[in-house]
Motif scaffolding. Sequence first.
Motif, PDB file in Angstrom:
ATOM      1  N   MET A   1       0.637  -1.209   0.022  1.00  0.00           N
ATOM      2  CA  MET A   1       0.039  -0.023   0.199  1.00  0.00           C
ATOM      3  C   MET A   1       0.895   1.252   0.218  1.00  0.00           C
ATOM      4  N   ALA A   2       0.490   2.177  -1.004  1.00  0.00           N
ATOM      5  CA  ALA A   2       1.301   3.632  -1.010  1.00  0.00           C
ATOM      6  C   ALA A   2       1.243   4.304   0.362  1.00  0.00           C
ATOM      7  N   ALA A   3       2.217   5.129   0.624  1.00  0.00           N
ATOM      8  CA  ALA A   3       2.009   5.873   1.946  1.00  0.00           C
ATOM      9  C   ALA A   3       1.360   6.949   1.434  1.00  0.00           C
ATOM     10  N   ARG A   4       0.787   7.847   2.806  1.00  0.00           N
ATOM     11  CA  ARG A   4      -0.251   8.690   2.464  1.00  0.00           C
ATOM     12  C   ARG A   4       0.716   9.980   2.144  1.00  0.00           C
ATOM     13  N   ARG A   5       0.245  10.622   1.170  1.00  0.00           N
ATOM     14  CA  ARG A   5       1.001  11.893   0.813  1.00  0.00           C
ATOM     15  C   ARG A   5       0.813  13.155   1.822  1.00  0.00           C
ATOM     16  N   LEU A   6       2.068  13.841   2.129  1.00  0.00           N
ATOM     17  CA  LEU A   6       2.292  14.807   2.967  1.00  0.00           C
ATOM     18  C   LEU A   6       2.109  16.076   2.071  1.00  0.00           C
ATOM     19  N   GLU A   7       0.914  16.909   2.329  1.00  0.00           N
ATOM     20  CA  GLU A   7       0.479  18.106   1.496  1.00  0.00           C
ATOM     21  C   GLU A   7       1.104  19.304   2.072  1.00  0.00           C
ATOM     22  N   PRO A   8       1.415  20.234   1.309  1.00  0.00           N
ATOM     23  CA  PRO A   8       1.853  21.293   1.451  1.00  0.00           C
ATOM     24  C   PRO A   8       1.213  22.164   2.709  1.00  0.00           C
ATOM     25  N   GLY A   9       1.909  23.006   3.675  1.00  0.00           N
ATOM     26  CA  GLY A   9       1.076  23.703   4.753  1.00  0.00           C
ATOM     27  C   GLY A   9       2.158  23.569   6.118  1.00  0.00           C
ATOM     28  N   ARG A  10       1.167  23.711   7.100  1.00  0.00           N
ATOM     29  CA  ARG A  10       1.888  23.820   8.453  1.00  0.00           C
ATOM     30  C   ARG A  10       2.135  22.181   8.835  1.00  0.00           C
TER      31      ARG A  10
ATOM     32  N   GLY B   1      -4.971   9.694  13.552  1.00  0.00           N
ATOM     33  CA  GLY B   1      -4.366   8.526  14.061  1.00  0.00           C
ATOM     34  C   GLY B   1      -3.344   7.678  13.138  1.00  0.00           C
ATOM     35  N   HIS B   2      -3.479   7.956  11.665  1.00  0.00           N
ATOM     36  CA  HIS B   2      -2.686   7.401  10.718  1.00  0.00           C
ATOM     37  C   HIS B   2      -1.062   7.517  11.008  1.00  0.00           C
ATOM     38  N   SER B   3      -0.347   6.752  10.620  1.00  0.00           N
ATOM     39  CA  SER B   3       0.901   7.312  10.575  1.00  0.00           C
ATOM     40  C   SER B   3       1.907   6.271   9.790  1.00  0.00           C
ATOM     41  N   GLU B   4       3.216   6.867   9.381  1.00  0.00           N
ATOM     42  CA  GLU B   4       4.275   6.568   8.463  1.00  0.00           C
ATOM     43  C   GLU B   4       5.466   6.456   9.267  1.00  0.00           C
ATOM     44  N   LEU B   5       6.293   5.442   8.906  1.00  0.00           N
ATOM     45  CA  LEU B   5       7.716   5.352   9.606  1.00  0.00           C
ATOM     46  C   LEU B   5       8.948   5.187   8.623  1.00  0.00           C
ATOM     47  N   PHE B   6       9.893   5.986   8.745  1.00  0.00           N
ATOM     48  CA  PHE B   6      11.120   5.930   7.985  1.00  0.00           C
ATOM     49  C   PHE B   6      12.423   5.921   8.890  1.00  0.00           C
ATOM     50  N   GLU B   7      13.464   4.788   8.302  1.00  0.00           N
ATOM     51  CA  GLU B   7      14.475   4.670   9.023  1.00  0.00           C
ATOM     52  C   GLU B   7      15.686   5.031   8.345  1.00  0.00           C
ATOM     53  N   GLY B   8      16.722   5.632   9.021  1.00  0.00           N
ATOM     54  CA  GLY B   8      17.977   5.990   8.220  1.00  0.00           C
ATOM     55  C   GLY B   8      19.183   5.846   9.062  1.00  0.00           C
ATOM     56  N   GLN B   9      20.315   5.504   8.616  1.00  0.00           N
ATOM     57  CA  GLN B   9      21.552   5.258   9.336  1.00  0.00           C
ATOM     58  C   GLN B   9      22.828   5.878   8.507  1.00  0.00           C
ATOM     59  N   VAL B  10      23.695   6.543   9.580  1.00  0.00           N
ATOM     60  CA  VAL B  10      25.065   6.780   8.914  1.00  0.00           C
ATOM     61  C   VAL B  10      26.305   6.064   9.771  1.00  0.00           C
ATOM     62  N   HIS B  11      26.994   5.412   9.082  1.00  0.00           N
ATOM     63  CA  HIS B  11      28.407   4.624   9.857  1.00  0.00           C
ATOM     64  C   HIS B  11      29.285   5.269   9.996  1.00  0.00           C
ATOM     65  N   GLY B  12      30.172   4.958  10.849  1.00  0.00           N
ATOM     66  CA  GLY B  12      31.512   5.639  10.984  1.00  0.00           C
ATOM     67  C   GLY B  12      32.313   5.229  12.130  1.00  0.00           C
ATOM     68  N   ALA B  13      33.239   6.191  12.894  1.00  0.00           N
ATOM     69  CA  ALA B  13      33.851   5.720  14.074  1.00  0.00           C
ATOM     70  C   ALA B  13      33.942   6.837  15.273  1.00  0.00           C
TER      71      ALA B  13
ATOM     72  N   LYS C   1      10.687  10.286  -0.728  1.00  0.00           N
ATOM     73  CA  LYS C   1      10.079   9.584  -1.913  1.00  0.00           C
ATOM     74  C   LYS C   1       8.759   8.854  -1.796  1.00  0.00           C
ATOM     75  N   ALA C   2       8.563   8.658  -0.535  1.00  0.00           N
ATOM     76  CA  ALA C   2       7.045   8.103  -0.084  1.00  0.00           C
ATOM     77  C   ALA C   2       6.033   8.855  -0.127  1.00  0.00           C
ATOM     78  N   CYS C   3       6.242  10.036   0.658  1.00  0.00           N
ATOM     79  CA  CYS C   3       5.083  10.952   0.852  1.00  0.00           C
ATOM     80  C   CYS C   3       5.170  12.252   0.314  1.00  0.00           C
TER      81      CYS C   3
END
Length: 210
Positions: A1-10, A144-156, A205-207
């Motif tokens: 199922m496609a993610a819900r679109r985030l419309e312009p605005g506040r 109550g609808h929600s979408e989740l996205f995860e990102g990482q950056v590796h290093g030391a 990309k999703a919203c």
Amino acid sequence: MAARRLEPGRLVIASHNQGKVREIRALLEPFGIEPVSAGDLGLPEPEETGTTFAENALLKAHASAKGANCVALADDSGLCVAALGGAPGVYTADWAERQWFEGAPGRDWYMAMGKVEGRLCELGPHVDRSAYFTCTLALAWPDGHSELFEGQVHGALTWPPRGTLGFGYDPVFVASGFDQTFAELDPAHKHSISHRADAFAKLVKACLDH
């Protein structure tokens, strides 16, 4: 199922951390989004009782969406150190909280960086210093609808801390392929490679990219 679109605005940024708010605002504004922080709206910070980044991000996003009756974006992020079994992880900010004997209430990030370094030093001079920042973004709507996205950056990790341009653990984190810490990089450059940027690219990309 496609993610819900985030419309312009506040859109409410569910955070009282001004460094984090600045980063998210810079990422959102090109898309016609008008970010306002939960702190600016006087919304309380909910207690982060989750045991994962996703749980805490959703908790904060839903609280702000309900409180402002507006779409809200929350970020839960942290530093995960390999030699420490992934700690401080979801408790990244807790490591910076001063105890009663450590001065006035609040967060001391230099102290937090020192705690990480101290634990690494206890493990010996040849300890694995690899680490990564992870970020989970949660979008929540008042219904109550929600979408989740995860990102990482590796290093030391490096020591002592270097740079004044970042926040949190940025002065001791060097991303893979770089010589400078996150706190030494130009903020625009950091924004383009950070864990938050990685998660945000997935959100876009999703919203937003339709």
